[in-house]
Structures are given as structure tokens and as C-alpha cells.
Design a protein around this motif. Structure first.
Motif, PDB file in Angstrom:
ATOM      1  N   ALA A 286       4.268  14.824   1.081  1.00 59.45           N
ATOM      2  CA  ALA A 286       5.540  15.252   0.504  1.00 59.45           C
ATOM      3  C   ALA A 286       6.704  14.450   1.072  1.00 59.45           C
ATOM      4  CB  ALA A 286       5.751  16.742   0.743  1.00 59.45           C
ATOM      5  N   VAL A 287       6.669  14.179   2.384  1.00 59.08           N
ATOM      6  CA  VAL A 287       7.737  13.418   3.027  1.00 59.08           C
ATOM      7  C   VAL A 287       7.474  11.922   2.955  1.00 59.08           C
ATOM      8  CG1 VAL A 287       8.915  12.957   5.219  1.00 59.08           C
ATOM      9  CG2 VAL A 287       8.348  15.306   4.580  1.00 59.08           C
ATOM     10  N   PHE A 288       6.225  11.514   3.206  1.00 61.55           N
ATOM     11  CA  PHE A 288       5.935  10.101   3.365  1.00 61.55           C
ATOM     12  C   PHE A 288       5.354   9.430   2.120  1.00 61.55           C
ATOM     13  CE2 PHE A 288       5.465  12.085   7.611  1.00 61.55           C
ATOM     14  CZ  PHE A 288       6.492  11.420   8.256  1.00 61.55           C
ATOM     15  N   GLY A 289       5.006  10.199   1.118  1.00 58.46           N
ATOM     16  CA  GLY A 289       4.475   9.605  -0.104  1.00 58.46           C
ATOM     17  C   GLY A 289       5.492   8.702  -0.778  1.00 58.46           C
ATOM     18  N   GLY A 290       5.012   7.561  -1.299  1.00 48.66           N
ATOM     19  CA  GLY A 290       5.891   6.654  -2.024  1.00 48.66           C
ATOM     20  C   GLY A 290       6.509   5.563  -1.187  1.00 48.66           C
ATOM     21  N   ILE A 291       6.224   5.535   0.112  1.00 47.02           N
ATOM     22  CA  ILE A 291       6.734   4.446   0.951  1.00 47.02           C
ATOM     23  C   ILE A 291       5.619   3.428   1.163  1.00 47.02           C
ATOM     24  CG2 ILE A 291       8.429   5.926   2.080  1.00 47.02           C
ATOM     25  CD1 ILE A 291       6.582   6.052   4.513  1.00 47.02           C
ATOM     26  N   PRO A 292       5.956   2.180   1.415  1.00 41.61           N
ATOM     27  CA  PRO A 292       4.937   1.121   1.481  1.00 41.61           C
ATOM     28  C   PRO A 292       3.794   1.394   2.456  1.00 41.61           C
ATOM     29  CG  PRO A 292       7.126   0.154   1.358  1.00 41.61           C
ATOM     30  CD  PRO A 292       7.326   1.626   1.507  1.00 41.61           C
ATOM     31  N   ILE A 293       4.101   1.904   3.652  1.00 47.01           N
ATOM     32  CA  ILE A 293       3.041   2.104   4.645  1.00 47.01           C
ATOM     33  C   ILE A 293       2.024   3.131   4.166  1.00 47.01           C
ATOM     34  CG2 ILE A 293       4.275   3.905   5.921  1.00 47.01           C
ATOM     35  CD1 ILE A 293       2.188   1.113   7.534  1.00 47.01           C
ATOM     36  N   ALA A 294       2.450   4.073   3.316  1.00 52.13           N
ATOM     37  CA  ALA A 294       1.546   5.104   2.814  1.00 52.13           C
ATOM     38  C   ALA A 294       0.585   4.560   1.767  1.00 52.13           C
ATOM     39  CB  ALA A 294       2.346   6.276   2.242  1.00 52.13           C
ATOM     40  N   ASP A 295       0.877   3.364   1.245  1.00 51.01           N
ATOM     41  CA  ASP A 295      -0.017   2.742   0.278  1.00 51.01           C
ATOM     42  C   ASP A 295      -1.272   2.175   0.937  1.00 51.01           C
ATOM     43  OD1 ASP A 295       1.767   3.337  -1.739  1.00 51.01           O
ATOM     44  OD2 ASP A 295       2.752   1.374  -1.678  1.00 51.01           O
ATOM     45  N   ARG A 296      -1.219   1.988   2.260  1.00 49.80           N
ATOM     46  CA  ARG A 296      -2.410   1.501   2.964  1.00 49.80           C
ATOM     47  C   ARG A 296      -3.439   2.626   3.058  1.00 49.80           C
ATOM     48  NH1 ARG A 296       0.247  -1.490   8.300  1.00 49.80           N
ATOM     49  NH2 ARG A 296       1.992  -2.523   7.217  1.00 49.80           N
ATOM     50  N   GLU A 297      -4.698   2.248   3.152  1.00 42.53           N
ATOM     51  CA  GLU A 297      -5.754   3.240   3.327  1.00 42.53           C
ATOM     52  C   GLU A 297      -5.540   4.003   4.631  1.00 42.53           C
ATOM     53  OE1 GLU A 297      -8.152   4.057   1.219  1.00 42.53           O
ATOM     54  OE2 GLU A 297      -7.402   2.583  -0.241  1.00 42.53           O
TER      55      GLU A 297
END
Length: 370
Positions: A286-297
Motif C-alpha cells: 500500500a505504501v511502497f507499491g508503484g516505486i521502482p525498487i518494488a518492481d524488483r523480485e
């Protein structure tokens, strides 16, 4: 405070050179993890890494001052003072029958607790010197910087120019502060908005860095910036959303990346050419979704403290936490090799006293270490 009996175990792995680094600089490293409810002390003990912890209710900001430190928790600030004489008591207890004795060079005992209410306290700093220093804190819920008060929950002292009222709504997610020449000079926020929770709309690259003296934004387009620091004539900042450490040209606002790391970077402290950087795994979306680092596995994101040479950008060591610890907030270098912090030893606290010099002169010498 959380019950140690109910907390999951703390496990970590580290590069073999971390104790050597701590020994070389004569330091330890203090780390807060609000998610696990712990203050972690990384200490070198006879060439090995000693990972020591104390429980707090959602510990966040740390402020290291002259012979004292403060811990910002969920609804309170805890102040601890270093009582060197108590270290002798700790040594006597710890070394009884020990094959490898230890020597404590600092012992922080609780001196005061100030109840702030839930202001979502973030970074903190002692402003001034000695007993006259004020404790400043980032009050994220009210989008301002505040000062600890003897009368009020907190005393507001500064807010960004785009924040036009005090509402407990976390409008811009003000989070970090940097000292320069003895004064609080720079702050970071995740958005430039006065709407309740407005920073969430553009959290991917809506972050800003503000020069408080000029009262203006000097850098925009940052990805969830945290932990601004003035060190070696450079304005350092963590672009947490990218998993980076870099620096900003205070005149042009340009950002230069120094290193990319395998986690959400938050928490920064320096010694010599080395930066100690906190990394969080960030599981919550909810907080961190959608930021580049969260796209990593998830397997490519770790939690720990990374040691980076700021001159070369190379990682020279790390401590990686497993299981119980997934997020880190503050990382602070402490100029003590083997410190202790006491917050739950009732007997030790009850029998240890900090007295004015005038009174101490009339206390028999053989009681000074009692």
C-alpha cells in the motif's frame, strides 16, 4: 514495550570484515527497526560481530549527542545518558567466568521519557551543545519540525511554505533532516502538497529536498528521498525508491548517484570514507507499491546495513538481517566500541545515579562507581 518472549528471533549474516571496520574506527552502529520493535547495536567483540538488541514500541528516529542519545518511539521520546561508572558494573557481571572478557566503554541509562502522542516521529537531532541542547524532531503527522517541550506534546518550530495549517494528516510525509554548521538546514519530503495524505499521489518521483534557510525547494523529482546529510562539503541523500545513495548540488539541484543497492535505502551515517546505509526489504504494497525498487523480485531485495565507500561507490561490507527484521529506519554511528543501553534492568537503574558535580564532591570516592 514489546515482550521479548513474544518476539521472533533476530538472525543475521555479515561479511567477515565488519568487526574489523568497527574496530578500526573505534565505533559501533545503532539501528532502529520499527517493524520488529527493536533497537539493534552492532558491536565488535573479540573480532566477531555482536548483534545486541533492546525492545521499544516502534522505534524510529535516533539522535546522538554529547554523552546522551534519544530514541523516538510510537508515542514517546526516550532520553538516555551515558554513565561511564556503570560500565564497570556491566564488566564485572559479563566477565564472571567468561573465557573472552568484554569491556564496555559506554552505558546509556534512561533519564527522561516525553510523551508526544502519535506524531509519526521520524528523524531527530540535538541542536546546540551540552545540557542546553534542544531535541528537534520531524513531526510527520503534522508536516512540521518540532521541539521537545516541557509543557506541550510538542512545540512546532518550522513547516514548509506550502503547508498552510497544522492538521494531523501527513500531507507531504516530511521525514528527514540534515544539520549543517550546527543548525538544521535541509529536510526531505515525499511530496509538495498540503492535502491530507497528498504525497501518495505521486510517490514514485514526487520527492523534494528543501533548504530551510532559503525556505525553498532545491531539488524535485526525487524518488521517496530520505536521510539527507551534510558530510565532507556535500549534501547527501538517499533516493529510497531507487535503492540509491547520491548527492545533490545545493546550487543547481542536480542529483548524482554514487551507488545502487539491493533494497529500499533509509538510514544513513558516516565515518571516514564510509557510509553505513540501512536497507529495507519492503513487503507491504500500500505504501511502497508503484516505486521502482518494488518492481524488483522480493528475493532481490534485502534488509540490513550496507557499508559503502563514498569515494568509489563500492560496497565494502554488509550485515544482512533475516526473518524477524524486514524494515530499517535509522542508522547511527556511535563513537563507542562496546556500548550498552539499559531500559529494562530495574535493579541496575535503581542503583545508578547521575549527580551534579557540586554534590559528587561530597560523595565518598569509594561510592563513585557504585
Amino acid at each position: 514495550m514489546p515482550d521479548l518472549e513474544t518476539l521472533p528471533p533476530l538472525r543475521s549474516v555479515h561479511t567477515s570484515n565488519v568487526p574489523e571496520i568497527l574496530d578500526h574506527f573505534g565505533i559501533s552502529v545503532m539501528v532502529t527497526t520499527y517493524q520488529a520493535g527493536r533497537l539493534v547495536m552492532l558491536r565488535s567483540q573479540n573480532g566477531l560481530l555482536n548483534t545486541h538488541f533492546r525492545s521499544f514500541d516502534k522505534p524510529m528516529g535516533l539522535a546522538v549527542g554529547e554523552h546522551r542519545l534519544a530514541v523516538g518511539a510510537a508515542t514517546s521520546i526516550w532520553e538516555f545518558h551515558d554513565l561511564p561508572a556503570v560500565s564497570e558494573k556491566l564488566d564485572a557481571k559479563a566477565n564472571a567466568g567468561a573465557e573472552h572478557p568484554v569491556q564496555h566503554d559506554a552505558c546509556f541509562l534512561p533519564r527522561a521519557t516525553h510523551w508526544t502522542g502519535d506524531i509519526q516521529i521520524h528523524e531527530m537531532a540535538w541542536v546546540g551543545h551540552g545540557a542546553d541542547a534542544d531535541l528537534w524532531a520531524v513531526n510527520t503527522r503534522f508536516s512540521c519540525l518540532c521541539r521537545r517541550s516541557d509543557r506541550y506534546s510538542f512545540e512546532p518550530i518550522w513547516r514548509p511554505r506550502f503547508i498552510d495549517q497544522y492538521i494531523p494528516a501527513d500531507c507531504c510525509h516530511l521525514n528527514g533532516l540534515a544539520m549543517r554548521d550546527g543548525e538544521v538546514r535541509y529536510v526531505t519530503a515525499l511530496g509538495e502538497t498540503s492535502d491530507a495524505g497528498g504525497w501518495r499521489t505521486n510517490k514514485r518521483d514526487g520527492g523534494i529536498l528543501i533548504d530551510m534557510r532559503a525556505d525553498e525547494v532545491i531539488a524535485r523529482g526525487l524518488s521517496m528521498p530520505h536521510s539527507p546529510r551534510w558530510y565532507r562539503d556535500r549534501l547527501w541523500v538517499l533516493q529510497s525508491g531507487l535503492g540509491e545513495i547520491g548527492y545533490v548540488d545545493a546550487a543547481s539541484g542536480g542529483y548524482e548517484s554514487v551507488a545502487s543497492l539491493p533494497g529500499f535505502t533509509r538510514g544513513l551515517s558516516f565515518v571516514g570514507p564510509l557510509a553505513f546505509i540501512g536497507l529495507s526489504q519492503i513487503r507491504e504494497s500500500a505504501v511502497f507499491g508503484g516505486i521502482p525498487i518494488a518492481d524488483r523480485e522480493l528475493a532481490d531485495r534485502v534488509c540490513g546495513v550496507w557499508v559503502v565507500n563514498i569515494e568509489s561507490g563500492e560496497t565494502v561490507g554488509f550485515v544482512k538481517f533475516e526473518d524477524a527484521v524486514q524494515e530499517i529506519f535509522a542508522v547511527e554511528v556511535l563513537p563507542a566500541r562496546y556500548p550498552e543501553l539499559v531500559n529494562d534492568d530495574k535493579d541496575l537503574i535503581a542503583g545508578s545515579f547521575e549527580l551534579p558535580d557540586a554534590m559528587l564532591a561530597d560523595v565518598p570516592p569509594d561510592l563513585h562507581s557504585e
